[in-house]
Write an enzyme that holds these catalytic residues in place. Structure first.
Site, short mmCIF file in Angstrom:
data_model
loop_
_atom_site.label_atom_id
_atom_site.label_comp_id
_atom_site.label_asym_id
_atom_site.label_seq_id
_atom_site.Cartn_x
_atom_site.Cartn_y
_atom_site.Cartn_z
N ARG A 74 41.17 33.73 37.92
CA ARG A 74 40.43 35.00 37.87
C ARG A 74 40.03 35.49 39.27
NH1 ARG A 74 42.10 34.21 33.47
NH2 ARG A 74 41.04 34.52 31.47
N SER A 106 35.73 38.57 28.21
CA SER A 106 34.84 37.48 28.66
C SER A 106 33.90 37.99 29.74
CB SER A 106 35.67 36.33 29.24
OG SER A 106 36.56 35.87 28.27
N GLU A 154 32.30 37.80 35.26
CA GLU A 154 33.71 38.12 35.52
C GLU A 154 33.93 39.60 35.88
OE1 GLU A 154 36.88 36.60 32.79
OE2 GLU A 154 37.56 38.67 32.90
#
Ligand SMILES: Cc1cc2nc3c(=O)[nH]c(=O)nc-3n(C[C@H](O)[C@H](O)[C@H](O)COP(=O)(O)OP(=O)(O)OC[C@H]3O[C@@H](n4cnc5c(N)ncnc54)[C@H](O)[C@@H]3O)c2cc1C
Length: 348
Positions: free
Chosen positions: A170, A244, A340
């Site tokens: 990520r 998420s 995130e």
């Protein structure tokens, strides 16, 4: 190069319909660009107005904390080009404004394989390298050859190799050394003409175990991923969310081992560097947050990692909730959670 033409820059634009969390917030200026000339014109106008530029795709990985003092530049440049076919591989150039899932579906129709595990991830092709999108055992980095971009400050074109992108879980150089400096214009991919599949990810493995024993094709993987995702994740068009909300923390092996002694149920995934990725959702659920609601924001009833805008529409309240969740996980497990999506705007 041709002279930049004028583009339609809108002032004081409401952004509620440009982010999948449907959070309210206004952009000081807003423009949609559909080709290179419009992109250059928009960058020139931002400079003459003295405004910073925020590139926007489909807004599926941003949180608006309030109003944005910038030119929000929506990338809608389209086009897919086959650059080369050699041996078992094909190289494609895909414009940044293409929808990611439509592109993945198109690759399968052409017999180009390797992206099927990443089906149904919302957003644009241009945003995909930013956080090295990943799902069901595959990350984007496995298939990116080059990323093409322009510097926001002076329009200079730049091409980054896969290595230059510094892809990690990520993460990428676009979130690090080159953060806020570039607008991605296109991505080159190398895909396979051979039908190889990756089905080792637990949810996919058990899906195919339950199926008849014929060979699994990339189309089967695509269909399975779409079905599993639809059954597990809330559709942002119905229940506003950004997927998420927290990354899965990657921690030292000894710390993970100690946590596993105390919490045998905690899902842990060993990484190649000896560290261990631990499941943020499990820890959040353990702290009792699943299904929690307050002030029109909350945590999804089936998925503890997904924060929801239930109509509160206020990003600052969502971020307050996220901070409380992170703090309770830190108190219980000694592990820090990182958000995130990218946060923009001043808190209202
Ligand atoms: C329901 C749901 C499920 C999701 N599942 C996953 C998943 O499984 N795996 C995963 O990795 N992610 C997932 N995501 C997150 C999201 O889909 C990805 O991060 C996606 O790549 C974001 O694309 P976007 O076009 O919406 O980007 P945006 O949200 O518009 O932008 C995200 C960031 O990228 C920057 N950016 C966007 N376009 C450009 C560009 N052309 N040039 C430079 N910077 C740019 C923006 O400035 C911003 O900082 C999910 C999100 C949702 C809502």
């Amino acid at each position: 190069m041709s002279t930049p033409e004028a583009v339609n820059i809108q002032r004081d634009k409401a952004l509620g319909s440009y982010n999948t969390l449907a959070l309210q917030g206004r952009a000081q200026a807003f423009v949609t660009v559909g080709n290179e000339r419009e992109l250059l014109a928009a960058l020139a106008q931002a400079r003459s107005l003295g405004l910073p530029v925020i590139p926007l795709g489909e807004g599926s990985n941003i949180v608006l904390a309030g109003d944005v003092e910038a030119l929000v530049l929506r990338q809608q440049c389209r086009g897919i080009e086959v650059l080369k076919t050699a041996g078992d591989a094909v190289t494609l150039r895909v414009a940044a404004g293409e929808n990611w899932h439509d592109f993945v579906r198109w690759t399968l129709r052409q017999g180009y394989y390797g992206l099927e595990n990443l089906a149904l991830i919302p957003g644009t092709v241009g945003a995909a390298p930013i956080q090295n999108i990943g799902a069901y055992g595959v990350e984007l980095r496995a298939r990116v050859l080059r990323v093409h971009a322009r510097y926001l400050a002076d329009d200079r074109a730049v091409t980054l190799s896969n290595e230059d992108c510094a892809f990690a879980y990520r993460d990428s150089v676009f979130k690090g050394a080159l953060r806020d400096q570039l607008v991605i214009t296109a991505v080159d991919f190398t895909l396979s003409l051979q039908a190889e599949v990756t089905t080792s990810y637990p949810a996919l493995a058990s899906y195919f175990e339950a199926c008849p024993s014929r060979a699994v094709t990339p189309q089967d993987v695509f269909d399975a991923v779409v079905q599993i995702r639809r059954s597990r994740l809330p559709d942002p068009a119905v229940v506003p969310n950004a997927g998420s909300f927290f990354k899965n923390p990657v921690i030292a092996g000894e710390t993970a081992a100690a946590l596993r002694d105390s919490y045998p149920g905690l899902p842990c995934f060993s990484q190649s560097d000896g560290r261990v990725k631990v499941a943020a959702a499990w820890m959040i659920e353990h702290c009792g947050w699943k299904g929690f609601r307050r002030d029109g924001v909350g945590v999804h009833e089936q998925h503890a990692l997904v924060l929801i805008n239930y109509g509160g529409d206020n990003g600052a309240l969502l971020l307050d909730l996220a901070a409380e969740i992170a703090s309770s996980v830190r108190d219980a497990f000694g592990v820090s959670l990182e958000i995130e999506p990218r946060v923009y705007g001043d808190r209202r």
